[in-house]
Design an enzyme around this catalytic site. Structure first.
Site, PDB file in Angstrom:
ATOM      1  N   HIS A   1       0.806  -0.697  -0.059  1.00 45.09           N
ATOM      2  CA  HIS A   1      -0.064  -0.031   0.047  1.00 45.09           C
ATOM      3  C   HIS A   1       0.371   1.278  -0.196  1.00 45.09           C
ATOM      4  CE1 HIS A   1       0.259  -0.308   4.783  1.00 45.09           C
ATOM      5  NE2 HIS A   1       0.660   1.086   4.809  1.00 45.09           N
TER       6      HIS A   1
ATOM      7  N   ASP B   1      -0.222  -7.175   0.341  1.00 49.55           N
ATOM      8  CA  ASP B   1       0.099  -6.206   1.307  1.00 49.55           C
ATOM      9  C   ASP B   1       1.434  -5.629   1.165  1.00 49.55           C
ATOM     10  OD1 ASP B   1       0.378  -3.615   1.331  1.00 49.55           O
ATOM     11  OD2 ASP B   1      -0.282  -3.625   3.718  1.00 49.55           O
TER      12      ASP B   1
ATOM     13  N   GLY C   1       2.049   5.617  10.728  1.00 50.11           N
ATOM     14  CA  GLY C   1       3.960   5.758  10.040  1.00 50.11           C
ATOM     15  C   GLY C   1       5.129   4.694  10.587  1.00 50.11           C
TER      16      GLY C   1
ATOM     17  N   SER D   1       4.010   1.558   8.591  1.00 46.84           N
ATOM     18  CA  SER D   1       3.745   1.344   8.113  1.00 46.84           C
ATOM     19  C   SER D   1       5.055   0.874   7.261  1.00 46.84           C
ATOM     20  CB  SER D   1       2.563   1.535   6.985  1.00 46.84           C
ATOM     21  OG  SER D   1       2.532   0.191   5.865  1.00 46.84           O
TER      22      SER D   1
ATOM     23  N   SER E   1       2.170  -3.866   8.252  1.00 45.83           N
ATOM     24  CA  SER E   1       0.796  -3.336   7.255  1.00 45.83           C
ATOM     25  C   SER E   1       0.331  -3.033   7.812  1.00 45.83           C
ATOM     26  CB  SER E   1      -0.054  -5.277   6.964  1.00 45.83           C
ATOM     27  OG  SER E   1      -1.192  -4.791   6.153  1.00 45.83           O
TER      28      SER E   1
END
Length: 384
Positions: free
Chosen positions: A231, A258, A336, A338, A353
């Site tokens: 993402h 993801d 933040g 991720s 994720s």
């Protein structure tokens, strides 16, 4: 006898005593596990950073010796996780490390498998449902479009499919709509999962607009790059600044999975470690850690946090779409974080994720396992 071997022998005696007491009902299994763990512990001595031992001691309230004991049992569990599922096939109900990390439990629907499992050092657990049966029931939920349905996973210890939703009534509705036998599933209320977007590990900026994080350094043939969360960017998006710039998203999958891989310039140095925000952690391999194993996460919002693996193959329904095959943990994270690295010992596990909660009160975080990214795109993990 050199000093390292002397330490290993002393450790072997300590762990043998602890495991034999813990497993009481199956002394043969405990003795075999203690022998395997002693060998694993001997390999760990001198090859594990003091920082890792300190982290485990702090996270699980252990002494230094107990931290080594835990790592040794987790190493044995990782080996069994590669062997046991195939050997049991349809009867296999899951494998996990006990809460105190003093035994490795394996669920099976066939009591006839007990002797074989004890011979491997595992504690057998008789269950009603095989893992494949529970996962097949969960797959029936994936086609549903029900507001408030958050996802599902298999809880190995309870031998049940846990269906998560905004409240138990919605989860029960989903179980009924999917035609799942009520004996297989449990309805559970959960917070709405959200993507931990923008930063994590070492930050980079995409299209001069948003920030994400490097998961792990990889190569595709001679092309250097890194894996991260899908993402974070679409195919063709440019990494315009940060330590990893310049770079280009070559592959990206989100939702459904993801994961993404970003190619960087040929002059970029690829590091075989993870930023711990108080040093670095070397990456040696991508061996999968068993359920119940300790695991840590790196992210630029909240830094370095540790916890345990709770479940494999979690389905997570984000607002942006469903993601399958995730790993569930009780490690906290916040927006933040991720794309950041999940690592167990020195084994790369995956990329952050999303989830729910925060690092003040605690929470649940999901990560994309690294294996599918490596195999799908022909990537080689950069290791020490």
């Amino acid at each position: 006898m050199n000093r390292q071997r002397a330490l290993a022998v002393t450790a072997a005696g300590a762990i043998a005593t602890a495991l034999s007491l813990a497993a009481g009902a199956a002394p043969a299994s405990a003795e075999i596990l203690s022998a395997k763990a002693a060998d694993a512990r001997a390999d760990l001595l001198g090859n594990v950073s003091p920082t890792l031992i300190d982290e485990l001691a702090d996270t699980f309230d252990l002494t230094e010796a107990e931290a080594y004991d835990r790592l040794a049992v987790e190493a044995v569990a990782a080996d069994l996780l590669e062997e046991v599922p195939d050997s049991l096939d349809a009867s296999y109900g899951g494998l996990w490390v006990g809460e105190s990390a003093d035994e490795i439990l394996v669920a099976t629907t066939d009591r006839g498998e007990f002797t074989e499992l004890r011979a491997e050092g595992a504690t057998p657990v008789l269950v009603e449902h095989g893992l494949a049966e529970l996962e097949a029931a969960g797959a029936a939920l994936d086609a549903l479009a029900i507001d408030g349905l958050h996802g599902h996973y298999v809880d190995l210890e309870s031998n049940t499919l846990v269906v998560e939703a905004a409240d138990e009534a919605v989860a029960a509705e989903a179980i009924e709509a999917a035609g799942i036998d009520p004996d297989l599933a449990t309805a559970a209320a959960s917070e709405t999962p959200e993507l931990f977007f923008v930063r994590g590990g070492d930050a980079y900026i995409v299209e001069n607009s948003w920030r994400c994080s490097v998961g792990f350094s990889v190569r595709q043939g001679s092309t250097p790059g890194f894996v991260t969360a899908g993402h974070c960017g679409s195919v063709g998006d440019q990494v315009t600044s940060g330590e990893a710039a310049p770079g280009t998203f070559r592959n990206s999958v989100f939702p459904s999975a993801d994961r993404a891989w970003v190619a960087v310039g040929t002059g970029e140095a690829l590091y075989d470690d993870v930023n711990m925000y108080s040093g670095v952690r070397d990456v040696a391999n991508a061996n999968q850690a068993a359920v119940g194993s300790s695991i840590c996460r790196s992210g630029s919002t909240t830094g370095w946090h540790c916890g345990t693996v709770q479940a494999f193959n979690q389905t997570v329904r984000y607002a942006e779409g469903a993601v399958y095959g995730m790993t569930r943990t009780n490690v906290c994270a916040e927006p933040g974080d991720s794309g950041g690295s999940f690592i167990a010992g020195n084994s790369a596990q995956g990329m952050t994720s999303g989830g729910s909660g925060n690092c003040s009160s605690g929470g649940t975080t999901y990560f994309q396992p690294i294996g599918p990214a490596l195999s799908a795109w022909g990537l080689t993990l950069v290791t020490s």
